[in-house]
Design a protein around this motif. Sequence first.
Motif, PDB file in Angstrom:
ATOM      1  N   THR A 106      12.551  11.477  31.249  1.00  0.00           N
ATOM      2  CA  THR A 106      11.599  11.449  30.138  1.00  0.00           C
ATOM      3  C   THR A 106      12.002  10.312  29.215  1.00  0.00           C
ATOM      4  N   ARG A 120      10.868   7.762  25.752  1.00  0.00           N
ATOM      5  CA  ARG A 120       9.977   7.545  24.617  1.00  0.00           C
ATOM      6  C   ARG A 120      10.423   6.285  23.906  1.00  0.00           C
ATOM      7  N   SER A 137      14.396  14.846  36.885  1.00  0.00           N
ATOM      8  CA  SER A 137      13.301  14.273  36.099  1.00  0.00           C
ATOM      9  C   SER A 137      13.835  13.231  35.133  1.00  0.00           C
ATOM     10  N   THR A 143      15.822   7.465  26.779  1.00  0.00           N
ATOM     11  CA  THR A 143      15.511   8.154  28.025  1.00  0.00           C
ATOM     12  C   THR A 143      16.461   9.324  28.228  1.00  0.00           C
TER      13      THR A 143
END
Length: 132
Positions: free
Chosen positions: A77, A79, A75, A87
Amino acid sequence: KKERKKNMDKMILKDNTTIELQTGASLSAVTAKFNSKDDMLETWKTLTPENLAEVKFQNNAGMTVGTYTDLVLESETSREVSDGVQTTFSFRVKTDTEKRLDALEEGQTVQDEAISDLGEATSELAEKEGVE
């Protein structure tokens, strides 16, 4: 306030793509900061199965602290932060079952090509036999 650029830990992919990491990373939480979303996406595109087949992690002194083969990107993620995008990529090592399936698929491709070559050779022989 004077900002110092410190040496960063690095993740080095098989094709020698280098990703600077924020410290304290573990395989399931590899964090990097990018100047923009575009920079992050460019890096994400390099995280191919081929490039993840062999990955080295180096500390800020340039010493290799970990070498992995057959990683999988589980995965990502991201922001937005004040000066770009932060990341976190989550990786894991392929399971034995996944490795066996890869080997089976590779073997099947070789076998399919051999059967195709044999079929062509047989057809050519049959044509020659028919002409003579």
